[in-house]
Scaffold this motif. Structure first.
Motif, PDB file in Angstrom:
ATOM      1  N   LEU A  68      -4.347 -11.300   9.264  1.00  0.00           N
ATOM      2  CA  LEU A  68      -3.573 -10.094   9.551  1.00  0.00           C
ATOM      3  C   LEU A  68      -2.345 -10.426  10.387  1.00  0.00           C
ATOM      4  CD1 LEU A  68      -3.122  -7.074   9.506  1.00  0.00           C
ATOM      5  CD2 LEU A  68      -4.786  -6.831  11.363  1.00  0.00           C
ATOM      6  N   GLN A  94       0.919  -0.007   5.569  1.00  0.00           N
ATOM      7  CA  GLN A  94      -0.396  -0.572   5.259  1.00  0.00           C
ATOM      8  C   GLN A  94      -0.875  -1.500   6.375  1.00  0.00           C
ATOM      9  OE1 GLN A  94      -0.438  -3.278   1.943  1.00  0.00           O
ATOM     10  NE2 GLN A  94      -2.615  -2.967   1.541  1.00  0.00           N
ATOM     11  N   LEU A  95       0.015  -2.347   6.869  1.00  0.00           N
ATOM     12  CA  LEU A  95      -0.362  -3.265   7.945  1.00  0.00           C
ATOM     13  C   LEU A  95      -0.644  -2.512   9.238  1.00  0.00           C
ATOM     14  CD1 LEU A  95       2.155  -6.179   7.281  1.00  0.00           C
ATOM     15  CD2 LEU A  95      -0.302  -6.160   6.831  1.00  0.00           C
ATOM     16  N   ARG A 116      -4.107  -1.311   9.075  1.00  0.00           N
ATOM     17  CA  ARG A 116      -5.085  -2.374   9.322  1.00  0.00           C
ATOM     18  C   ARG A 116      -5.180  -2.706  10.805  1.00  0.00           C
ATOM     19  NH1 ARG A 116      -3.989  -7.374   5.480  1.00  0.00           N
ATOM     20  NH2 ARG A 116      -5.725  -8.137   6.774  1.00  0.00           N
ATOM     21  N   GLU A 134      -7.171   0.015  12.448  1.00  0.00           N
ATOM     22  CA  GLU A 134      -8.597  -0.136  12.142  1.00  0.00           C
ATOM     23  C   GLU A 134      -9.219  -1.277  12.930  1.00  0.00           C
ATOM     24  OE1 GLU A 134     -11.494  -0.789   8.223  1.00  0.00           O
ATOM     25  OE2 GLU A 134      -9.315  -0.716   8.017  1.00  0.00           O
ATOM     26  N   SER A 135      -8.487  -2.378  13.095  1.00  0.00           N
ATOM     27  CA  SER A 135      -9.029  -3.533  13.809  1.00  0.00           C
ATOM     28  C   SER A 135      -9.164  -3.269  15.300  1.00  0.00           C
ATOM     29  CB  SER A 135      -8.140  -4.761  13.585  1.00  0.00           C
ATOM     30  OG  SER A 135      -8.107  -5.119  12.220  1.00  0.00           O
TER      31      SER A 135
END
Length: 202
Positions: free
Chosen positions: A32, A64-65, A68, A71-72
């Motif tokens: 990521l 999109q990143l 992520r 979410e992380s």
């Protein structure tokens, strides 16, 4: 937390002073973090051209990143779009509620999944106590008779054979709605009877 582009690198800013840090210094996957820096290099190249070609792809990839990252890390991420100069907020994903842990008695007796049933504690415990007393009397009578007529070791072996023979059936029936009370009574009776067995043998 805010996702920004500084030069050809992606930066994450957060805290009171909005201190910028490299994504690799946070608890993010290496893939990521590499994807964030790769996206930042492409975004910088698109801005330098000034043509706007590929801007939609860069913006979509950035959102999109940012999702992520949210979410992380489990936090909301503000995403500054380097192509459109707009700031979007990607909320933190909702975490599924943790199911309450079953009590020790429930794990021992078991229950049928997906079936809403009221546990018949009164009737079930009466059956369990009756069978427990019956098993204790039967086991002690067996061991006492064998120890008197033969030797103590024969009584001990008989108790082991009975206990080992009942174990598989008790294990298989521990989750059946009605049989589980029988299992509870028999298992308790076998366990308690071993106190008397050891006294008789030794």
């Amino acid at each position: 937390m805010e996702l920004r582009v500084r030069g050809d690198r992606a930066m994450l800013a957060g805290g009171v002073n909005a201190h910028e840090v490299d994504p690799r210094s946070l608890a993010l996957d290496a893939d990521l973090a590499d994807a964030l820096h790769e996206w930042a290099r492409v975004a910088s190249a698109v801005r330098r051209t000034g043509s706007g070609e590929g801007g939609d792809v860069v913006s979509r990839r950035g959102r999109q990143l940012a999702g992520r990252v949210a979410e992380s890390l489990g936090v909301s991420v503000s995403y500054w779009d380097p192509v459109t100069d707009r700031t979007l907020v990607v909320p933190a994903p909702e975490r599924e509620p943790v199911a309450p842990r079953a009590s020790r008695l429930t794990r021992l007796i078991g229950s049928r999944p997906g079936v809403d049933e009221r546990t018949p504690w009164g009737t079930g415990l009466i059956v369990a106590v009756f069978l427990g007393v019956f098993v204790i009397v039967a086991m002690l009578a067996l061991v006492s008779t064998l120890a008197t007529e033969t030797t103590e070791w024969v009584g001990l072996v008989a108790a082991l054979v009975v206990s080992a023979g009942l174990a598989p059936s008790l294990w298989l029936g521990r989750r059946l709605p009605i049989v589980r009370w029988v299992v509870l009574g028999v298992a308790s009776g076998v366990a308690l009877s071993w106190i008397g067995v050891l006294i008789i043998v030794f």
